[in-house]
Design a protein around this motif. Structure first.
Motif: not given
Ligand code: ADP
Length: 263
Positions: A164-165, A167, A205, A210, A213, A217, A222, A226, A228
Motif C-alpha cells: 500500500n505504501a 501503491k 480503511v 472499503y 478511491d 484502488s 487493490g 489488504g 482487513s
Molecule cells: P486496497 O486493496 O484497495 O489497497 P486496502 O484494504 O489495503 O485495500 O486499503 C483500503 C484503502 O485504504 C485503499 O483503497 C486506499 O484508499 C487506502 N489506503 C491504504 N493504505 C494507504 C496508504 N498507505 N496511503 C494512502 N491511502 C491508503
C-alpha cells in the motif's frame, strides 16, 4: 448504555397434575450472533459484487473477440485486458482465502520465533521491482527484533502495508520500514510519502472492501481487503494497530507486538 440488544425468547409451560401452574421463560441475548450474521451477509454480497466486476469485463472482451469484432492488431491489447482482469480475480480470491483462514482460525498454525527486521527486509526486496517502476525508494531502519508469531501471517501483514505504501505513494516517493523496541513491545512502522488519508476515512480503511478511491484502488490492483487482513493478523498476534496520516503528505501505519507474543 444506550445500546440496543436483540433477544430470543423461549417459553415453556410448567404443569402439575395436568394443570398449567407456571411458565419458564428464557431470554437469550443474541445481539452478537445477529451482528456476526449480518456482517457475514454483507461480506457475501460484497464478494459477489467484487467477483462480478472483473468477470463482466472478461466476458465482454471475450464476446467481442468471439464475434470477430476486434481487428487483428487490437487482439493483443484485448488479450492483455483479459489477462489483467484475471489477475484481479486471482488477487481477490487469494485475499478472501487469507481472510477466511484468519476468521475461522481453522488451520493448525505453528508459532515460531520471527525476526521482524529480517522479514521486513525480505518483503522490501520482493517489492523492489514494483517500486523501481515508479522511482520510489525503499528504506529500512532499526535492527533485529524477534517475536513469537506465525511467519506466514506476519509476512501477509507487513507485505500489505508496504505494498500500500508503494501503491498510494507519489512517483519518486519513499517508503521507510522501522523495526524498533519500546519497553515491552516490538514496533514495526511503515511510513510513506504518499497521498495520505483524510481524518474521516482513517477508521474506515480497515473495513472489508472499503476504499477511499475505488477507481484508484482498482487501477493499482487493490482488492479492498489488504488492511482487513492486517487488522485480523494484528488481533491474532495481540498487536496494536494505529494509523497516522496527513492528506497530501503521507501515512504511517504502526504495529505494536507484545514482546512475549501470545500467538
Ligand atoms: P486496497 O486493496 O484497495 O489497497 P486496502 O484494504 O489495503 O485495500 O486499503 C483500503 C484503502 O485504504 C485503499 O483503497 C486506499 O484508499 C487506502 N489506503 C491504504 N493504505 C494507504 C496508504 N498507505 N496511503 C494512502 N491511502 C491508503
Amino acid at each position: 448504555r444506550g445500546e440496543s440488544h436483540i433477544f430470543e425468547i423461549l417459553a415453556s409451560p410448567v404443569t402439575a397434575n395436568g394443570q398449567v401452574t407456571g411458565a419458564v421463560i428464557l431470554m437469550v441475548d443474541v445481539t452478537e450472533r445477529e451482528e456476526r450474521e449480518s456482517l457475514r451477509r454483507e461480506f457475501s454480497a460484497n464478494v459477489s459484487h467484487e467477483l462480478k466486476t472483473p468477470l463482466t469485463s472478461i466476458s465482454g472482451f471475450a464476446e467481442l473477440m468471439k464475434e470477430g469484432l476486434v481487428e487483428a492488431d487490437k487482439m493483443r491489447e484485448f488479450a492483455g485486458d483479459i489477462y489483467k482482469e484475471c489477475g484481479q480475480l486471482i488477487a481477490l480470491i487469494d485475499d478472501i482465502m487469507k481472510l477466511s483462514r484468519l476468521d475461522e482460525g481453522s488451520e493448525e498454525l505453528s508459532a515460531e520465533r520471527v525476526d521482524l527486521y529480517d522479514l521486513s527486509q525480505k518483503i522490501l526486496q520482493e517489492l523492489t521491482p514494483v517500486a523501481a517502476k515508479r522511482g520510489i525508494s525503499l528504506h529500512m531502519e532499526g535492527g533485529r527484533q524477534t517475536i513469537q508469531g506465525v511467519w506466514r501471517i506476519l509476512h501477509e501483514m507487513i507485505y500489505n502495508l508496504c505494498d500500500n505504501a508503494i501503491k498510494y505513494n507519489k512517483d519518486g516517493g519513499a517508503v521507510t520500514v522501522r523495526v524498533t523496541e519500546e519497553e515491552d513491545q516490538v514496533v514495526v512502522s511503515v511510513e510513506d510519502t504518499g497521498i495520505g488519508i483524510s481524518e474521516g476515512q482513517q477508521d474506515r480503511v480497515f473495513e472489508r472492501f472499503y476504499r477511499v478511491d475505488k477507481s484508484h484502488s482498482r487501477r493499482v490492483g487493490g482488492t479492498g481487503l489488504g488492511l482487513s487482513i492486517v487488522k485480523h493478523g494484528a488481533q491474532y498476534h495481540n498487536a496494536q494497530l494505529s494509523l497516522d496520516s496527513e492528506p497530501g503528505a503521507g501515512t504511517t501505519i504502526t504495529l505494536r507486538f507484545p514482546k512475549q507474543s501470545a500467538a
